[in-house]
Write an enzyme that holds these catalytic residues in place. Structure first.
Site, PDB file in Angstrom:
ATOM      1  N   LEU A  75      39.401-120.083  39.441  1.00 27.10           N
ATOM      2  CA  LEU A  75      39.909-121.423  39.158  1.00 27.10           C
ATOM      3  C   LEU A  75      41.414-121.402  38.861  1.00 27.10           C
ATOM      4  O   LEU A  75      41.954-120.424  38.391  1.00 27.10           O
ATOM      5  CB  LEU A  75      39.145-121.972  37.949  1.00 27.10           C
ATOM      6  CG  LEU A  75      39.471-123.356  37.449  1.00 27.10           C
ATOM      7  CD1 LEU A  75      39.230-124.395  38.533  1.00 27.10           C
ATOM      8  CD2 LEU A  75      38.609-123.651  36.228  1.00 27.10           C
ATOM      9  N   HIS A 123      35.342-118.665  39.494  1.00 33.45           N
ATOM     10  CA  HIS A 123      34.863-119.686  40.436  1.00 33.45           C
ATOM     11  C   HIS A 123      34.727-119.096  41.837  1.00 33.45           C
ATOM     12  O   HIS A 123      34.049-119.661  42.706  1.00 33.45           O
ATOM     13  CB  HIS A 123      35.844-120.867  40.433  1.00 33.45           C
ATOM     14  CG  HIS A 123      35.278-122.112  41.048  1.00 33.45           C
ATOM     15  ND1 HIS A 123      35.993-123.275  41.164  1.00 33.45           N
ATOM     16  CD2 HIS A 123      34.065-122.376  41.598  1.00 33.45           C
ATOM     17  CE1 HIS A 123      35.242-124.202  41.757  1.00 33.45           C
ATOM     18  NE2 HIS A 123      34.078-123.681  42.030  1.00 33.45           N
ATOM     19  N   ASP A 169      39.192 -98.385  33.525  1.00 28.55           N
ATOM     20  CA  ASP A 169      40.220 -99.178  34.183  1.00 28.55           C
ATOM     21  C   ASP A 169      39.537-100.157  35.142  1.00 28.55           C
ATOM     22  O   ASP A 169      38.721 -99.747  35.966  1.00 28.55           O
ATOM     23  CB  ASP A 169      41.137 -98.227  34.978  1.00 28.55           C
ATOM     24  CG  ASP A 169      42.345 -98.949  35.576  1.00 28.55           C
ATOM     25  OD1 ASP A 169      42.217-100.146  35.938  1.00 28.55           O
ATOM     26  OD2 ASP A 169      43.412 -98.313  35.682  1.00 28.55           O
ATOM     27  N   ASP A 199      48.444-108.314  25.222  1.00 24.34           N
ATOM     28  CA  ASP A 199      48.214-109.297  26.286  1.00 24.34           C
ATOM     29  C   ASP A 199      48.183-110.689  25.657  1.00 24.34           C
ATOM     30  O   ASP A 199      47.305-111.003  24.849  1.00 24.34           O
ATOM     31  CB  ASP A 199      46.884-108.987  26.978  1.00 24.34           C
ATOM     32  CG  ASP A 199      46.678-109.820  28.238  1.00 24.34           C
ATOM     33  OD1 ASP A 199      47.204-110.951  28.297  1.00 24.34           O
ATOM     34  OD2 ASP A 199      45.990-109.340  29.141  1.00 24.34           O
ATOM     35  N   ASP A 239      40.829-109.526  32.203  1.00 29.05           N
ATOM     36  CA  ASP A 239      40.746-108.083  32.443  1.00 29.05           C
ATOM     37  C   ASP A 239      39.941-107.802  33.713  1.00 29.05           C
ATOM     38  O   ASP A 239      40.177-106.811  34.405  1.00 29.05           O
ATOM     39  CB  ASP A 239      40.026-107.376  31.283  1.00 29.05           C
ATOM     40  CG  ASP A 239      40.802-107.410  29.990  1.00 29.05           C
ATOM     41  OD1 ASP A 239      42.038-107.520  30.033  1.00 29.05           O
ATOM     42  OD2 ASP A 239      40.149-107.329  28.921  1.00 29.05           O
TER      43      ASP A 239
END
Ligand code: CA
Length: 312
Positions: A46, A113, A295, A239, A280
């Site tokens: 989205l 989405h 990762d 972040d 993430d």
């Protein structure tokens, strides 16, 4: 002090040894680890994060997959529109990719989405699709969308909590689009992501959906279905998106990634819940994830190899 320097030297030696190992691994690249039979098509979620803050939406993923042999295409569908509109756009692009490559099918990988979007294509044109992989997919709706569309039953959440969630979501949209002003709220997209509308969509496209919170059927109409998701809303305090996802996660009352519940994400064979939040899952923002967990790019590489092993 001598002891300190000796420890430092040992630590540096360890780091260099680790780097040598990594370098060795790179030297083994292009061995075909991710060389799937069919092209991989990545489909964004989205709010148009096909380019997030000026970088790839699936941060570092296309190059990592290409490095070891995969042919990778990054789809661009409407930033925010209904699943059906996005799905038709993707279908046209899939046909183009097949024409360009000469392949007979594609491996679709969708985030958020993008999950319902790729399910739409597999539903209407299963003969063109080898596999559908949904990552943090909104397959049974998102409570956040319910709140934003005002369809949460009154009194089920405190108004303050809902307002905070909406504000955090708006902050996330601004962050992702890189804009200084909020774009028009894309109601068609949000409607598509509400629980009620998603359940209606699922009646039309039930392929791979589990009845509960486990795995669904893996093979339907010749298409393989897979999914994985994150269940850790806050993973890296560097972040800037973690704060918003942390606030949003409070509206769920069940395992979630900040925007999608773990149960909503399930499709086909469930490959795992990871210490990742919704961003993430596509290695955002710019690779800031839980550094003590896998990762995110590794998961894509492993999955490409899984597809390869399955002959897809
Ligand atoms: Ca992150």
């Amino acid at each position: 002090m001598t002891c300190f320097f000796s420890a430092l030297v040992r630590r540096l030696a360890w780091v260099f040894a680790a780097l040598a190992l990594v370098s060795g691994a790179s030297a083994q690249a292009a061995t075909g680890y991710t060389q799937t039979r069919y092209p991989v098509v990545l489909v964004h979620g989205l709010f148009g994060f096909d380019s997030f803050l000026g970088v790839d939406y699936f941060y570092g993923v296309p190059s990592a997959l290409r490095q070891d042999g995969a042919r990778v295409f990054v789809a661009q569908v409407s930033a925010a529109n209904s699943t059906e509109v996005r799905g038709e756009q993707l279908l046209a692009q899939v046909k183009n990719i097949l024409a360009i490559t000469g392949a007979s099918k594609v491996n679709l990988i969708g985030h958020s989405h993008g999950g319902p979007t790729i399910r739409y294509v597999a539903g209407v044109a299963p003969q063109l699709v080898a596999s559908v992989t949904s990552i943090g997919g909104v397959n049974k709706g998102s409570r956040v969308a319910d709140i934003l569309r005002g369809v949460v039953p009154p009194g089920s959440l405190s108004e303050t909590l809902a307002n905070n969630a909406a504000k955090a979501f708006v902050a996330l949209i601004n962050l992702g689009s890189g804009g200084t002003s909020l774009p028009q709220m894309p109601t068609a997209a949000l409607d598509s992501l509400t629980t009620s509308r998603t359940l209606a969509f699922n009646q039309r496209f039930p392929q791979g959906l589990p009845t509960g919170c486990g795995s669904g059927a893996e093979l339907v109409n010749g298409v393989r279905y897979y999914s994985w998701t994150g269940t850790q809303p806050v993973t890296n305090l560097l972040d800037v998106s973690d704060g918003a996802l942390g606030v949003l996660s409070l509206v769920f009352g069940e395992a979630n990634d900040g925007l999608v519940s773990a149960c909503s994400s399930r499709l086909g064979t469930h490959l795992g819940d990871y210490r990742q939040n919704h961003l993430d899952e596509v290695n955002q923002v710019v690779g800031l994830h839980d550094w003590f967990s896998v990762d995110p790019v590794t998961l894509y590489r492993q999955h490409a190899n899984r597809l390869k092993q399955a002959g897809l």
